[in-house]
Enzyme design. Structure first.
Site, PDB file in Angstrom:
ATOM      1  N   LYS A  34       0.865  -1.332  -0.037  1.00 44.55           N
ATOM      2  CA  LYS A  34      -0.103  -0.121  -0.063  1.00 44.55           C
ATOM      3  C   LYS A  34       0.895   1.130  -0.002  1.00 44.55           C
ATOM      4  O   LYS A  34       0.314   2.372  -0.507  1.00 44.55           O
ATOM      5  CB  LYS A  34      -0.985  -0.045   1.359  1.00 44.55           C
ATOM      6  CG  LYS A  34      -0.228   0.149   2.525  1.00 44.55           C
ATOM      7  CD  LYS A  34      -1.361   0.351   3.597  1.00 44.55           C
ATOM      8  CE  LYS A  34      -0.650   0.602   5.062  1.00 44.55           C
ATOM      9  NZ  LYS A  34      -0.052   1.794   5.004  1.00 44.55           N
ATOM     10  N   THR A  35       1.973   1.245   0.796  1.00 42.82           N
ATOM     11  CA  THR A  35       2.923   2.505   0.862  1.00 42.82           C
ATOM     12  C   THR A  35       3.427   2.941  -0.535  1.00 42.82           C
ATOM     13  O   THR A  35       3.531   3.856  -1.228  1.00 42.82           O
ATOM     14  CB  THR A  35       4.023   2.157   1.838  1.00 42.82           C
ATOM     15  OG1 THR A  35       3.412   1.849   3.015  1.00 42.82           O
ATOM     16  CG2 THR A  35       4.810   3.455   1.948  1.00 42.82           C
ATOM     17  N   ASP A 218      -3.795   7.977   4.190  1.00 40.04           N
ATOM     18  CA  ASP A 218      -3.310   6.343   4.462  1.00 40.04           C
ATOM     19  C   ASP A 218      -3.694   6.036   5.714  1.00 40.04           C
ATOM     20  O   ASP A 218      -4.462   6.807   6.571  1.00 40.04           O
ATOM     21  CB  ASP A 218      -1.720   6.480   4.628  1.00 40.04           C
ATOM     22  CG  ASP A 218      -1.078   5.337   4.797  1.00 40.04           C
ATOM     23  OD1 ASP A 218      -1.682   4.092   4.528  1.00 40.04           O
ATOM     24  OD2 ASP A 218       0.082   5.304   5.383  1.00 40.04           O
ATOM     25  N   GLU A 219      -3.942   4.578   5.821  1.00 34.65           N
ATOM     26  CA  GLU A 219      -4.405   4.115   7.023  1.00 34.65           C
ATOM     27  C   GLU A 219      -6.031   4.533   7.446  1.00 34.65           C
ATOM     28  O   GLU A 219      -6.475   4.693   8.406  1.00 34.65           O
ATOM     29  CB  GLU A 219      -3.576   4.160   8.202  1.00 34.65           C
ATOM     30  CG  GLU A 219      -2.251   3.635   8.109  1.00 34.65           C
ATOM     31  CD  GLU A 219      -2.106   2.068   8.205  1.00 34.65           C
ATOM     32  OE1 GLU A 219      -3.282   1.727   8.177  1.00 34.65           O
ATOM     33  OE2 GLU A 219      -1.146   1.662   8.043  1.00 34.65           O
ATOM     34  N   GLN A 253      -7.951  -4.692   9.519  1.00 29.02           N
ATOM     35  CA  GLN A 253      -6.688  -4.040  10.390  1.00 29.02           C
ATOM     36  C   GLN A 253      -7.080  -2.856  11.260  1.00 29.02           C
ATOM     37  O   GLN A 253      -6.203  -2.338  11.893  1.00 29.02           O
ATOM     38  CB  GLN A 253      -5.217  -3.695   9.710  1.00 29.02           C
ATOM     39  CG  GLN A 253      -4.849  -5.078   9.225  1.00 29.02           C
ATOM     40  CD  GLN A 253      -3.543  -4.781   8.474  1.00 29.02           C
ATOM     41  OE1 GLN A 253      -2.446  -4.733   9.104  1.00 29.02           O
ATOM     42  NE2 GLN A 253      -3.523  -4.520   7.212  1.00 29.02           N
ATOM     43  N   ARG A 606       1.929 -10.315  10.751  1.00 32.77           N
ATOM     44  CA  ARG A 606       3.068  -9.990  10.938  1.00 32.77           C
ATOM     45  C   ARG A 606       4.222 -10.832  10.607  1.00 32.77           C
ATOM     46  O   ARG A 606       5.528 -10.412  10.206  1.00 32.77           O
ATOM     47  CB  ARG A 606       3.333  -9.345  12.503  1.00 32.77           C
ATOM     48  CG  ARG A 606       2.687  -8.552  13.172  1.00 32.77           C
ATOM     49  CD  ARG A 606       2.525  -7.348  12.406  1.00 32.77           C
ATOM     50  NE  ARG A 606       1.236  -7.358  11.529  1.00 32.77           N
ATOM     51  CZ  ARG A 606       1.045  -6.618  10.397  1.00 32.77           C
ATOM     52  NH1 ARG A 606       1.886  -5.659  10.087  1.00 32.77           N
ATOM     53  NH2 ARG A 606      -0.080  -6.760   9.624  1.00 32.77           N
TER      54      ARG A 606
END
Length: 738
Positions: A34-35, A218-219, A253, A606
């Site tokens: 995504k980044t 973002d997020e 998330q 993770r």
């Protein structure tokens, strides 16, 4: 257009990056890049000539993420990003308010209260009102105020319907008045005042709507209601200058409901912005297939989700290893043994993470690691701007910029010690209330009366006068000095350097004070505005950001919440027991279980190559031994993805430590040594014991906690997890061993 800019993108990433001017929701799964999509989208818009950096607003949730995005953009194309507005919600709102402080009703030198300073202010207000802090805990008052602000409500807007909340509302009003009098704002105030400014000031609102053609967030799953409304207002939905809003998030998330995060914002965004298509980034570039498939199966049990399914081209990899320990010490010993084995096989300790749901779990883990001489680091320790000596220095700098800052004054008026006692401070606060002034103004007034004071009070007034003199000396000509020189002069003239030079074991504190000068120098080089006011705002906004530590290779210990955004070769997730994970408190909260499941999903994703899940039949928590049943989350992961390192049906089995867990693939349960882990049989029916797992036809699986009586009157207490704890008559309970 550079061909390298769009190289090696998958179909969904390419679609998101090259969209025309329209609003879009990008549902980006863990490890899906995504980044890269965000930064490449910005670079694509600029390089293709669709927009200038001046017309882009990019919102992240941490300053660290903002810096990383800027670094990546610079790597993609040579462009001056100074005109671009990129930062956190708080940082961007601070920039807006600093530029329009008059329209916002703020003094030019307004300062920011971090969380600790806000709490100190609330404590001071409660004390001045003679409030019982046991009945009204300051942290509860702080939560009430911030919750109201993040809902867009001033004290005058809050509606309460009970006496307790009515008192909290009174405290909120007193807090508002105090902050306005001192010219300070807290984090929630930055956003609320910015929103109010844009709402009532049509000229400013239209100016920024015309300026920003593209807004990228973002997020997005972590936004609260006020942040969403701020974005919607700035974007100008339905107006001729409406911005194209590009939001990236993952509802699976969303784990910050306790901070006000609202997953409903994603569905509202679809409706309010007329989103016709959701782009899903489902290809994962981090984890092996077994980890992803297990995580997918788990999260499917949540009903309130937009839905996606992670996959990878990296192969299936190894199954998830599950270890059922007798107790928390056995669990910790197993984890340490496996970490040693991984490290011997070449995995750096820094690439191994040990996660836990509750901080209380870490004690046994840390103790076992210490005994094993395994270096470890608790992720998220004390940050630079939160260290005591740095906070003292920042308080002095705040007084240089604005002596009306009561909170800063109270922090350092007697540090280093000047003989100003609690009684003198109380008198000073009383005088400030009577004069309806700041403490600084009261101190100046008091110093003017020192010559006529009675002898018994003159000592205290001289102490206050000494402090006033120190601040006045530091303030002389400070506007014309370079920032680093202001900091250096403050450290000497305040007495901080001299104090720590004479205090034993203060070498680290002195180094931190010297480092504050370095921070000022770096800030001037990096920031557009190198003023003291800007630096103080930077320090407040940076407080709470992780400062990467230096040193030896070390195992990473952290809560699951702290692990979000990180990835490791191997992950150990401990405490998979009902009541611990999912946490018992979540079962009584609306959508609490779904948030716990999302937390489990975050923990699992993770891991890149190996994931361990562990649980204990008994665990010491809060001074008590708890007997637990396995977490329901283990039931929600299909058996085909799991490799049990202890038989799930074998309460009485223990490993023969003469062989390692790697041998279990070739040994059967019959080959391990049988052992009673509790050695406590009940004096009823011989076959039952404390800690034994049993099954009931109605309540399901549970653990025996206690017993009483004998013969036909014998009964047992069983913890059935979600069904609760029950006392059952053995003669009629029809319990069966598991």
């Amino acid at each position: 257009m550079s061909s390298s800019l769009l190289a090696d993108l998958n179909t969904q990433q390419l679609e998101a990056i090259t969209l025309p001017h329209q609003s879009v929701l990008v549902l980006a799964g863990a490890g899906s890049g995504k980044t890269r999509v965000l930064t490449t989208r910005i670079a694509y818009l600029i390089q293709s000539g669709q927009v200038s950096p001046f017309s882009i607003l990019a919102v992240t949730f941490t300053n660290k993420a903002a810096k990383e995005m800027l670094t990546r953009i610079h790597a993609l194309l040579p462009v001056n990003t100074r005109g671009m507005w990129m930062g956190t919600f708080h940082g961007l709102c601070h920039r807006l308010l600093r530029a329009h402080y008059q329209e916002a009703g703020l003094p030019q030198t307004f300062q920011i209260l971090d969380t600790a300073d806000q709490l100190a202010t609330i404590k001071r207000i409660l004390k001045s009102l003679s409030v019982d802090d046991k009945r009204f805990p300051p942290r509860q008052v702080q939560w009430f105020i911030n919750n109201a602000k993040e809902s867009g409500q001033r004290a005058a807007d809050v509606i309460v319907d009970d006496p307790f909340s009515s008192h909290l509302l009174d405290f909120y009003l007193a807090y508002e008045q105090q902050c306005n009098r001192e010219g300070v704002v807290d984090f929630a105030e930055l956003l609320l005042r910015s929103y109010e400014l844009l709402t009532r000031n049509e000229i400013l609102r239209d100016h920024y709507r015309e300026r920003f053609d593209y807004i990228l967030v973002d997020e997005f799953q972590d936004t609260n209601r006020l942040q969403y409304n701020w974005l919607k207002l700035l974007a100008g939905v339905g107006t001729k200058h409406a911005a194209a809003v590009f939001v990236v998030g993952d509802d699976d998330q969303s784990i910050y409901a306790f901070r006000g995060a609202d997953t409903g914002n994603m569905k509202d965004f679809e409706r309010d912005f007329g989103i016709s298509k959701v782009i899903k980034l489902e290809q994962n570039y981090r984890s092996h297939g077994n980890i992803l498939d297990a995580a997918n199966a788990l999260i499917e049990n949540n009903t309130e989700r937009l839905g996606k399914n992670l996959w990878t081209a990296e192969g299936m990899g190894e199954p998830l290893r599950v270890y059922r320990a007798f107790n928390d010490f056995d669990e910790a010993s197993f984890i340490v043994d496996e970490i040693r084995a991984l490290h011997v096989d070449g995995v750096p300790l820094s690439q191994i993470a040990l996660l836990y749901r509750a901080n209380a779990q870490s004690r046994v883990l840390e103790h076992t690691l210490f005994k094993a001489a395994l270096p470890y680091r608790v992720y998220g320790g004390m940050r630079f701007f939160e260290r005591m000596e740095v906070k003292h220095a920042l308080a002095y700098l705040r007084l240089i910029a604005n002596p009306e800052d009561d909170n800063a004054l109270l922090r350092v008026i007697n540090f280093p010690a000047r003989g100003i006692g609690a009684r003198s401070l109380e008198q000073l606060q009383d005088e400030a209330r009577q004069q309806n002034s700041s403490l600084w103004a009261a101190a100046l007034h008091r110093c003017g009366e020192a010559a006529t004071a009675v002898e018994s009070d003159t000592k205290n007034k001289r102490g206050v006068a000494g402090f006033v003199g120190v601040i006045q000396v530091m303030r002389q000509g400070w506007e014309n000095l370079p920032l680093a020189q202001i900091v250096e002069r403050m450290l000497v003239q305040s007495g901080l350097m001299g104090h720590y030079q004479t205090v034993r074991e203060s070498a680290d504190r002195l180094e931190n004070l010297h480092e504050l000068v370095n921070a000022a120098i770096s800030f001037v080089h990096e920031a557009e505005d190198g003023s003291l006011t800007a630096f103080l705002a930077h320090a407040s906004l940076e407080a709470g950001e992780h400062q990467a530590g230096s040193g030896q290779d070390a195992l990473q210990l952290m809560t699951i919440h702290a692990s979000k955004g990180l990835e490791f070769h191997s992950v150990f997730l401990s405490g998979l027991e009902e009541g611990l994970f999912p946490h018992e408190n979540s079962l009584n909260e609306k959508n609490g279980l779904e948030e716990e499941r999302r937390l489990m999903y975050v923990a699992m994703t993770r891991a890149r190559r190996r994931l361990y899940l562990s649980l204990a039949q008994s665990r010491m928590l809060h001074g008590q031994t708890r007997y637990n049943i396995p977490s329901r989350f283990l039931d929600e992961i299909p058996e085909k993805f799991l490799k049990w390192l202890r038989s799930p049906a074998g309460d009485g089995f223990s490993f023969d430590r003469s062989f390692t867990t790697k041998d279990l693939g070739t040994r059967s349960a019959v080959e391990v040594r049988k052992k009673d882990p509790f050695n406590r049989e009940l004096p009823v029916e011989g076959q039952w014991r404390i800690g034994q797992t049993v099954a009931h036809v109605k309540f399901g699986e549970g653990v025996i906690l206690d017993y009483e009586g004998s013969g036909s009157d014998a009964r047992v207490q069983v913890n059935f997890g979600r069904a609760g704890t029950k006392w059952l008559m053995l003669e009629y309970a029809r319990l069966t061993p598991v």
